[in-house]
Design a protein around this motif. Structure first.
Motif, mmCIF file in Angstrom:
data_model
loop_
_atom_site.group_PDB
_atom_site.id
_atom_site.type_symbol
_atom_site.label_atom_id
_atom_site.label_comp_id
_atom_site.label_asym_id
_atom_site.label_seq_id
_atom_site.Cartn_x
_atom_site.Cartn_y
_atom_site.Cartn_z
ATOM 1 N N THR A 1 -41.238 89.783 32.597
ATOM 2 C CA THR A 1 -41.834 89.463 31.299
ATOM 3 C C THR A 1 -40.788 88.793 30.420
ATOM 4 N N GLU A 2 -41.157 87.655 29.838
ATOM 5 C CA GLU A 2 -40.284 86.972 28.888
ATOM 6 C C GLU A 2 -40.960 86.987 27.514
ATOM 7 N N LYS A 3 -40.299 87.643 26.557
ATOM 8 C CA LYS A 3 -40.823 87.671 25.183
ATOM 9 C C LYS A 3 -40.523 86.315 24.549
ATOM 10 N N ILE A 4 -41.574 85.655 24.034
ATOM 11 C CA ILE A 4 -41.444 84.322 23.461
ATOM 12 C C ILE A 4 -41.382 84.362 21.940
ATOM 13 N N PHE A 5 -42.224 85.219 21.333
ATOM 14 C CA PHE A 5 -42.359 85.248 19.878
ATOM 15 C C PHE A 5 -42.786 86.630 19.435
ATOM 16 N N GLU A 6 -42.185 87.123 18.342
ATOM 17 C CA GLU A 6 -42.609 88.376 17.724
ATOM 18 C C GLU A 6 -42.966 88.072 16.280
ATOM 19 N N GLY A 7 -44.238 88.244 15.923
ATOM 20 C CA GLY A 7 -44.713 87.899 14.593
ATOM 21 C C GLY A 7 -45.248 89.088 13.829
ATOM 22 N N LYS A 8 -45.802 88.795 12.671
ATOM 23 C CA LYS A 8 -46.376 89.824 11.794
ATOM 24 C C LYS A 8 -47.690 90.365 12.367
ATOM 25 N N ILE A 9 -48.456 89.502 13.027
ATOM 26 C CA ILE A 9 -49.763 89.893 13.546
ATOM 27 C C ILE A 9 -49.778 89.973 15.072
ATOM 28 N N ILE A 10 -49.120 89.038 15.716
ATOM 29 C CA ILE A 10 -49.148 88.989 17.186
ATOM 30 C C ILE A 10 -47.747 88.806 17.750
ATOM 31 N N ASP A 11 -47.619 89.132 19.024
ATOM 32 C CA ASP A 11 -46.444 88.805 19.819
ATOM 33 C C ASP A 11 -46.932 87.975 20.992
ATOM 34 N N LEU A 12 -46.063 87.126 21.508
ATOM 35 C CA LEU A 12 -46.420 86.285 22.654
ATOM 36 C C LEU A 12 -45.404 86.503 23.759
ATOM 37 N N GLN A 13 -45.906 86.688 24.973
ATOM 38 C CA GLN A 13 -45.038 86.843 26.129
ATOM 39 C C GLN A 13 -45.588 86.035 27.296
ATOM 40 N N VAL A 14 -44.692 85.701 28.228
ATOM 41 C CA VAL A 14 -45.095 85.041 29.459
ATOM 42 C C VAL A 14 -44.693 85.958 30.608
ATOM 43 N N ASP A 15 -45.689 86.342 31.395
ATOM 44 C CA ASP A 15 -45.442 87.213 32.539
ATOM 45 C C ASP A 15 -45.493 86.421 33.831
ATOM 46 N N ASP A 16 -44.501 86.666 34.708
ATOM 47 C CA ASP A 16 -44.583 86.192 36.086
ATOM 48 C C ASP A 16 -45.293 87.289 36.854
ATOM 49 N N VAL A 17 -46.346 86.930 37.587
ATOM 50 C CA VAL A 17 -47.149 87.926 38.277
ATOM 51 C C VAL A 17 -47.282 87.607 39.760
ATOM 52 N N LEU A 18 -47.494 88.662 40.519
ATOM 53 C CA LEU A 18 -47.799 88.550 41.938
ATOM 54 C C LEU A 18 -49.298 88.721 42.079
ATOM 55 N N GLY B 1 -50.785 87.391 47.344
ATOM 56 C CA GLY B 1 -49.363 87.287 47.619
ATOM 57 C C GLY B 1 -48.676 86.115 46.924
ATOM 58 N N GLU B 2 -49.434 85.213 46.343
ATOM 59 C CA GLU B 2 -48.852 84.077 45.613
ATOM 60 C C GLU B 2 -48.362 84.545 44.245
ATOM 61 N N LYS B 3 -47.535 83.705 43.619
ATOM 62 C CA LYS B 3 -47.027 83.998 42.275
ATOM 63 C C LYS B 3 -47.670 83.061 41.257
ATOM 64 N N SER B 4 -47.762 83.537 40.029
ATOM 65 C CA SER B 4 -48.319 82.721 38.949
ATOM 66 C C SER B 4 -47.729 83.185 37.629
ATOM 67 N N LYS B 5 -48.069 82.487 36.552
ATOM 68 C CA LYS B 5 -47.625 82.843 35.203
ATOM 69 C C LYS B 5 -48.842 83.157 34.345
ATOM 70 N N ARG B 6 -48.677 84.097 33.420
ATOM 71 C CA ARG B 6 -49.727 84.467 32.473
ATOM 72 C C ARG B 6 -49.136 84.462 31.072
ATOM 73 N N GLU B 7 -49.738 83.673 30.176
ATOM 74 C CA GLU B 7 -49.359 83.669 28.765
ATOM 75 C C GLU B 7 -50.221 84.725 28.081
ATOM 76 N N ILE B 8 -49.569 85.700 27.432
ATOM 77 C CA ILE B 8 -50.280 86.848 26.907
ATOM 78 C C ILE B 8 -49.975 87.049 25.424
ATOM 79 N N VAL B 9 -51.026 87.177 24.638
ATOM 80 C CA VAL B 9 -50.914 87.521 23.229
ATOM 81 C C VAL B 9 -51.068 89.035 23.120
ATOM 82 N N LYS B 10 -50.061 89.695 22.547
ATOM 83 C CA LYS B 10 -50.105 91.140 22.324
ATOM 84 C C LYS B 10 -50.521 91.368 20.870
ATOM 85 N N HIS B 11 -51.485 92.253 20.674
ATOM 86 C CA HIS B 11 -52.044 92.514 19.342
ATOM 87 C C HIS B 11 -52.194 94.019 19.180
#
Length: 180
Positions: free
Chosen positions: A11-28, A32-42
């Motif tokens: 998990t890479e934390k991209i932004f921490e704000g007043k309302i939301i945080d943004l992270q990018v997760d590398d997932v399996l 068996g393949e890998k991918s990325k997920r951009e996630i807004v945490k609220h």
């Protein structure tokens, strides 16, 4: 591994704000393949369907910067740190409408945009409103106008896209189909 589960590798934390945080997760992925997920945490939110003694829905009109337009919505707001949803719902009702209630019924909870965000909204309804003599001050950066509509008027607002957000559309559908 659960069916369709995506295991987080990094998990890479991209932004921490007043309302939301943004992270990018590398997932399996399950295959068996890998991918990325951009996630807004609220932190989660609450919304209230307030109904007056004469059967009108109390709504708020406010400008929504991401949309560059004004919408009419049920009162709502985000949960503060460690705040219980019921307490937050009463707080938001009072701040945004100037009404309070002693009877708030839980309707449901739902995820707003599960494809990229974890925001969970707790929805309540009340038809036992009491006008506050001195409403608490709302957010300094929030400018709203209170509107009271019948259910038929609210449905017309939906058709005209004046009501055009998921929580308020859900509220109107709930009142149309399931309320008493």
């Amino acid at each position: 591994m659960k069916k369709f589960e995506e295991k987080t590798i990094h998990t890479e934390k991209i932004f921490e704000g007043k309302i939301i945080d943004l992270q990018v997760d590398d997932v399996l992925l399950p295959n068996g393949e890998k991918s990325k997920r951009e996630i807004v945490k609220h932190p989660g939110a609450v919304a209230v369907i307030p109904i007056t003694e004469d059967g009108k829905i109390v709504l708020v009109e406010q400008y929504r910067k991401p949309l560059e337009k004004t919408l009419v919505e049920i009162p709502a707001g985000k949960l503060n740190n460690n705040e219980q949803p019921l307490a937050a719902a009463i707080r938001e009702l009072e701040e945004e409408t100037g009404y309070t209630t002693k009877e708030l019924s839980f309707v449901t909870s739902f995820y707003t945009s599960p494809g990229f965000a974890d925001e969970l909204v707790y929805l309540y309804v009340t038809d036992t409103l009491e006008k506050l003599d001195t409403p608490p001050a709302g957010d300094d950066d929030e400018f709203i106008e209170i509107i009271e509509l019948t259910l038929d008027e609210a449905k017309q607002y939906v058709e005209e896209e004046k009501i055009h957000d998921a929580k308020t559309n859900y509220a109107i559908l709930y009142l149309h189909s399931l309320w008493r």
